[in-house]
Write a protein that holds these residues in place. Structure first.
Motif, short mmCIF file in Angstrom:
data_model
loop_
_atom_site.label_atom_id
_atom_site.label_comp_id
_atom_site.label_asym_id
_atom_site.label_seq_id
_atom_site.Cartn_x
_atom_site.Cartn_y
_atom_site.Cartn_z
N ILE A 29 -5.12 -31.32 33.16
CA ILE A 29 -5.25 -32.55 33.94
C ILE A 29 -5.95 -32.29 35.27
N THR A 41 -9.55 -32.02 34.51
CA THR A 41 -10.08 -33.35 34.16
C THR A 41 -10.25 -34.20 35.40
N GLN A 42 -9.27 -34.16 36.29
CA GLN A 42 -9.30 -35.01 37.48
C GLN A 42 -10.45 -34.64 38.40
N ARG A 43 -10.88 -33.39 38.39
CA ARG A 43 -11.99 -32.96 39.24
C ARG A 43 -13.29 -33.66 38.87
N PHE A 65 -13.55 -36.79 38.41
CA PHE A 65 -13.53 -38.14 38.95
C PHE A 65 -13.66 -38.10 40.47
N ALA A 103 -10.66 -38.29 43.52
CA ALA A 103 -9.36 -37.97 42.95
C ALA A 103 -8.47 -37.30 44.00
N GLY A 145 -5.05 -36.11 43.25
CA GLY A 145 -3.97 -35.30 42.68
C GLY A 145 -2.78 -36.14 42.26
N PHE A 181 -2.69 -38.54 40.06
CA PHE A 181 -2.70 -38.70 38.62
C PHE A 181 -2.09 -37.48 37.94
N THR A 182 -2.42 -36.30 38.43
CA THR A 182 -1.83 -35.07 37.90
C THR A 182 -0.32 -35.10 38.06
N HIS A 217 4.14 -41.81 42.72
CA HIS A 217 2.94 -41.85 41.88
C HIS A 217 2.73 -43.20 41.22
N TYR A 238 -0.49 -46.41 40.50
CA TYR A 238 -0.53 -46.59 39.05
C TYR A 238 0.65 -47.45 38.56
N THR A 289 -7.65 -39.58 28.40
CA THR A 289 -7.99 -40.15 29.70
C THR A 289 -9.36 -40.84 29.61
#
Length: 336
Positions: free
Chosen positions: A11, A14-16, A18, A21, A23, A25-26, A85, A109, A174
């Protein structure tokens, strides 16, 4: 990503990709993973810790709740509501959206979840699972309303499920493919075991509850009839039938080797005034996202599930999903 990558590292990487970002979402996915590990442990222990059997209550849909339905719901809320979160939660087991404690920090979220899908199977030791869908929360809203959750499936940030079977597996998308992670109980982590899963476009396997055949619409009767005729019919090949009555297990089989899963509209469902059997927000949308990202298709029999504009957080819809060519055939039969 290499096989064996932890879910957390997956994750983060993956987030990098976007821009902007943070952190968060992680952190959210780690919270979900923690909840799933706790539920997995209870499912595995079963009667040893007294969690099997009915709870003597009904959920908002009027369905008999199992003890583990209620416990799993509480586990999810506890894992997600206090870490900053999420801004709000919605569950198949609750009448309305769940607002966070007044002093709890808010995130960006929204999470919708079915804490224990297929729970009618839990007492007979058949695989069950958890399904979740993640949306962006409206900016600046402290206590999101039901309407704030009513977004089409195309607006999902991520979706996934956790299968509690012989091994515990987390399946996640994702929006950049579908990946599977297996829980290493010694290590205590979900590790990547299947990357960029692809569903075969063609199949010879279907899953449907044939006890409802007399209630089906004509297009579904036609499709299943052709499958049952096998090599002697218009399809020119034999089909196998499967039915587990646990959506997570059905979808997992399709992701693994192809197939089509159907819970279509029928006259029995219509007589109850329902739009279908399965829940759009907690089951159909997240599973549709996962299936599409693996190269499959998901429709109501007439239109793409993820394009539907939801009217209620507990809305029900018909579901036809799996290998693309078979789903498109069923949909075409409905349009004729």
């Amino acid at each position: 990503m290499y096989i064996g990558t932890t879910l957390t590292n997956f994750i983060i990487e993956t987030q990098r990709q976007f821009e902007g970002a943070t952190g968060e979402f992680t952190g959210l996915l780690n919270d979900i993973a923690v909840a799933c590990k706790k539920i997995s442990d209870l499912v595995n222990k079963g009667d040893l810790v007294g969690v099997l059997g009915t709870a003597g209550s009904e959920n908002v849909q009027g369905e008999q709740q199992k003890k583990l339905d209620i416990i799993s719901n509480e586990i999810f809320i506890e894992a997600l509501a206090h870490n900053g979160h999420v801004a709000g939660l919605a569950s198949e087991e609750m009448d309305d959206v769940h607002h966070l404690p007044e002093r709890a920090p808010r995130g960006k979220y929204l999470v919708l979840f079915d804490p224990l899908d297929g729970s009618s199977n839990i007492d007979v030791n058949v695989s069950v699972g958890t399904i979740f869908s993640i949306l962006k929360a409206p900016p600046g809203v402290k206590n999101p309303s039901r309407e704030d959750f009513l977004k089409s499936g195309t607006e999902q940030v991520a979706a996934g499920y956790c299968l509690y079977g012989p091994s515990t597996m987390m399946v996640l998308t994702t929006g950049r493919g579908t990946n599977m992670f297996t829980l290493d109980r010694d290590f205590g982590e979900f590790l990547l075991t299947h990357s960029s899963v692809q569903i075969p476009a063609d199949t010879q396997e279907f899953a449907i509850n044939t006890s409802n055949m007399r209630f089906w619409e004509a297009p579904v009767k036609r499709y299943i009839g052709e499958c049952l005729e096998g090599k002697d019919g218009p399809r020119g090949k034999d089909f196998n039938m499967r039915w587990i009555a646990s959506m997570v297990a059905e979808v997992h089989r399709i992701l693994t080797r192809g197939g089509i899963f159907m819970y279509p509209m029928d006259t029995k469902i219509q007589a109850k005034g329902q739009g279908g059997k399965l829940r759009l927000m907690y089951e159909a949308n997240p599973m549709g996202f996962i299936i599409e990202q693996a190269g499959g298709a998901a429709t109501t029999g007439r239109e793409r599930i993820m394009s539907l504009n939801p009217e209620d957080i507990h809305q029900r819809v018909p579901v036809v999903l799996g290998s693309r060519n078979e789903v498109e055939r069923v949909t075409a039969y409905h349009h004729e």
